[in-house]
Design an enzyme around this catalytic site. Sequence first.
Site, PDB file in Angstrom:
ATOM      1  N   ASP A 145      19.378   0.873   1.000  1.00 18.32           N
ATOM      2  CA  ASP A 145      19.242   2.327   1.087  1.00 18.32           C
ATOM      3  C   ASP A 145      19.179   2.952  -0.307  1.00 18.32           C
ATOM      4  OD1 ASP A 145      19.063   4.787   2.263  1.00 18.32           O
ATOM      5  OD2 ASP A 145      21.169   4.924   2.826  1.00 18.32           O
ATOM      6  N   ASN A 165      12.806   5.004  11.628  1.00 14.17           N
ATOM      7  CA  ASN A 165      11.959   5.250  10.450  1.00 14.17           C
ATOM      8  C   ASN A 165      10.520   5.655  10.811  1.00 14.17           C
ATOM      9  OD1 ASN A 165      13.509   2.721   8.311  1.00 14.17           O
ATOM     10  ND2 ASN A 165      13.904   4.913   8.437  1.00 14.17           N
TER      11      ASN A 165
HETATM   12  C1  FPP Z   1      15.820   3.156   2.364  1.00 18.21           C
HETATM   13  O1  FPP Z   1      15.601   4.072   1.354  1.00 18.21           O
HETATM   14  C2  FPP Z   1      14.819   2.156   2.441  1.00 18.21           C
HETATM   15  C3  FPP Z   1      13.904   1.999   3.450  1.00 18.21           C
HETATM   16  C4  FPP Z   1      13.762   2.903   4.586  1.00 18.21           C
HETATM   17  C5  FPP Z   1      12.972   0.920   3.451  1.00 18.21           C
HETATM   18  C6  FPP Z   1      13.380  -0.338   2.766  1.00 18.21           C
HETATM   19  C7  FPP Z   1      12.143  -0.888   2.242  1.00 18.21           C
HETATM   20  C8  FPP Z   1      12.002  -1.549   1.097  1.00 18.21           C
HETATM   21  C9  FPP Z   1      13.144  -1.933   0.221  1.00 18.21           C
HETATM   22  C10 FPP Z   1      10.674  -1.918   0.605  1.00 18.21           C
HETATM   23  C11 FPP Z   1       9.792  -2.580   1.578  1.00 18.21           C
HETATM   24  C12 FPP Z   1      10.403  -3.771   2.175  1.00 18.21           C
HETATM   25  C13 FPP Z   1       9.794  -4.933   2.328  1.00 18.21           C
HETATM   26  C14 FPP Z   1      10.515  -6.052   2.966  1.00 18.21           C
HETATM   27  C15 FPP Z   1       8.437  -5.141   1.856  1.00 18.21           C
HETATM   28  P1  FPP Z   1      15.430   5.601   1.760  1.00 18.21           P
HETATM   29  O2  FPP Z   1      13.989   5.906   1.726  1.00 18.21           O
HETATM   30  O3  FPP Z   1      16.115   5.856   3.052  1.00 18.21           O
HETATM   31  O4  FPP Z   1      16.177   6.284   0.570  1.00 18.21           O
HETATM   32  P2  FPP Z   1      16.926   7.687   0.595  1.00 18.21           P
HETATM   33  O5  FPP Z   1      18.075   7.529   1.541  1.00 18.21           O
HETATM   34  O6  FPP Z   1      17.349   7.850  -0.820  1.00 18.21           O
HETATM   35  O7  FPP Z   1      15.927   8.690   1.046  1.00 18.21           O
END
Ligand code: FPP
Length: 246
Positions: A21, A69
Amino acid sequence: MSLVEKIQKDFLPKHLAIIMDGNGRWAKQKGKLRVFGHENGTKSVRRIVETSAELGIKNLTLYAFSTENWNRPRLEVEALMRLLVSSLRKELKILLKNNIKLQAIGSLDTLPKKAKKELFEVIEKTKDNTHMTLTLALSYGSREELKNAVKEICEKVKNNIISLESIDESIINQHLYTQNLPDVDLLIRTSGEHRISNFLLWQIAYAELYFTDVLWPDFSKEDLYEALINYQNRERRFGKTSEQIN
Ligand code: FPP
């Protein structure tokens, strides 16, 4: 003694799960678009996969995309799916080199065609690898997983394949997406949020929970070492008393 030397190699979590996250906030802090955070998040994925394999962790599960998501802005969802495809292409070599088997859990049917195709190709090409199992949770929701398990079990009872009396925890385990994985021993969530967000609810029943303020793109080898050392210093009692454990 360096951090990595403090890790007891014979007392690693058998199953490490991570809620990655903070990509969005990491990008915002730098005045960039959220996608920039996700791009850098993939570098962390590579780093943590390699480090886990190096240490000898047998099972690593990453929460890459939840059922919820899909509700993000269309452009962000598309960017995440593109990143998934490009990462799978790039990482195949690393998976083969490190003898890592890739699998995926979730409603994989809902993924775009291209992502599904790439994913199943990498799964097929790594299926005989034995050093570590890397599980990507994609379009994953724990309640949905449990709902599907309940439906399948009911169907089997209805068709007299199993009896109502025979339903126990192991039968439930066998109907989860994670049927080939042990229970989660350690769950890490980055970015300072203290939530489970519908991730592996059944499988974390006795897991140790570790929360860190570090945002996912910044999560380093050393941060992983610290989480593991912290885990190894906890007493896991599984409902028993300290005296019974010692
Ligand atoms: C959370 O950060 C992350 C995600 C929703 C996606 C996780 C994806 C990756 C690490 C990259 C792609 C993965 C692969 C396996 C290719 P957020 O966007 O919720 O962050 P925030 O809470 O700060 O908004």
